[in-house]
Design an enzyme around this catalytic site. Structure first.
Site, mmCIF file in Angstrom:
data_model
loop_
_atom_site.group_PDB
_atom_site.id
_atom_site.type_symbol
_atom_site.label_atom_id
_atom_site.label_comp_id
_atom_site.label_asym_id
_atom_site.label_seq_id
_atom_site.Cartn_x
_atom_site.Cartn_y
_atom_site.Cartn_z
ATOM 1 C CD1 TRP A 13 79.130 47.368 8.155
ATOM 2 C CD2 TRP A 13 78.077 49.235 7.507
ATOM 3 N NE1 TRP A 13 79.350 47.515 6.811
ATOM 4 C CE2 TRP A 13 78.708 48.666 6.381
ATOM 5 C CE3 TRP A 13 77.350 50.400 7.337
ATOM 6 C CZ2 TRP A 13 78.649 49.233 5.114
ATOM 7 C CZ3 TRP A 13 77.272 50.967 6.072
ATOM 8 C CH2 TRP A 13 77.918 50.400 4.972
ATOM 9 C CE LYS A 14 81.269 45.326 16.472
ATOM 10 N NZ LYS A 14 82.351 45.152 17.468
ATOM 11 C CG HIS A 99 77.544 41.647 19.235
ATOM 12 N ND1 HIS A 99 78.409 42.392 20.019
ATOM 13 C CD2 HIS A 99 78.213 41.375 18.086
ATOM 14 C CE1 HIS A 99 79.546 42.557 19.359
ATOM 15 N NE2 HIS A 99 79.454 41.945 18.190
ATOM 16 C CD GLU A 169 80.145 38.268 19.855
ATOM 17 O OE1 GLU A 169 80.685 39.201 19.257
ATOM 18 O OE2 GLU A 169 79.243 38.433 20.701
ATOM 19 N N GLY A 175 86.965 43.952 19.272
ATOM 20 C CA GLY A 175 87.495 45.302 19.154
ATOM 21 C C GLY A 175 88.838 45.524 19.810
ATOM 22 N N GLY A 236 84.925 45.781 12.416
ATOM 23 C CA GLY A 236 85.531 46.957 11.804
ATOM 24 C C GLY A 236 85.939 46.775 10.361
#
Length: 254
Positions: A13-14, A99, A169, A175, A236
């Site tokens: 969810w960041k 991350h 990633e 994003g 997201g």
């Protein structure tokens, strides 16, 4: 996918979500059935402010709860930080470490990530370790060299399938809506599998390798069917129950 490894669908969810957002978490929990969904495991990593309440929601559900970072010390004068022990006490079983946004925004080095992983293990948390290249590194054809160095520097000795998950990633895909080709992902994940298997032996064959970077319902099927991919780190699309559950449903059909 690697059929002998139970895949993991992990939501991140960041820095998003308030108490009202827990409605989405309840909907996700309602949409995942422990008997039907034995083909995969689900994890949602929420902001630290929501961990305790999220833990109450998920206490009887077949979904793991995670934090998004932790300090490498167990306690001390570190204003604004949170320890792995605190995450564990709040109900977390996993924590995201390394991350790309942490590596970029806070200049976290491989050594710092490695120290955080050790702290997570001390607290009994599963470390979800992220690695990935920048766009410049990709354009310079140094992707595999970069990943090899990150694996060596970020993943401590003692990594096993029950305490470690690795997420590839690519930083340039986070994003942005952009993703590598399935061929590129397969090559990278095959390389990561070879590296961890060489270093950790049989345990390296069992550690789950996730893909993260603009994963959404429209591309999930192609990404999750890619060789050596054992699940996804979802940003997201994990904020909305309909999107996350759509991805779960795609996995049920693979």
């Amino acid at each position: 996918m690697t059929s002998s490894i139970r895949p993991l669908l992990a939501g991140n969810w960041k820095m998003n979500g308030t108490s009202e957002s827990l409605r989405e978490l309840r909907a996700i929990a309602s949409g995942i059935d422990s008997d039907r969904d034995r083909c995969f495991e689900a994890l949602v990593c929420v902001p630290a402010t929501l961990l305790s309440r999220a833990s109450d929601i998920l206490s009887d559900e077949n979904i793991f709860l995670g934090g998004q970072d932790c300090h490498f010390n167990d306690s001390g004068p570190h204003t604004g930080d949170i320890s792995a022990c605190m995450l564990k006490e709040a109900g977390a079983s996993h924590v995201i470490l390394g991350h790309s946004e942490r590596r970029t925004d806070y200049r976290e080095s491989d050594a710092i990530v490695c120290a955080k992983v050790k702290a997570a293990w001390r607290a009994g948390l599963v470390a979800l370790i992220c690695i990935g290249e920048t766009l410049e590194e990709r354009e310079n054809n140094t992707v595999l060299d970069v990943l090899a160095q990150q694996l060596k520097g970020s993943v401590p000795a003692g990594a096993m399938d029950h305490n470690t998950v690795i997420a590839y990633e690519p930083r340039w895909a986070i994003g942005t809506g952009k993703t590598p080709t399935s061929e590129d992902i397969a090559q990278v994940h095959g390389f990561i599998r070879k590296e961890v298997s060489h270093r950790f032996g049989d345990e390296g064959h069992k550690i789950r390798l996730l893909y993260g970077g603009s994963v959404k319902p429209s591309n999930a099927s192609e990404l999750l069917e890619t060789s050596h991919v054992n699940g996804a780190l979802i940003g997201g699309a994990s904020l909305k129950a309909t999107d996350f559950l759509t991805i779960c449903n795609i996995y049920r059909k693979l």
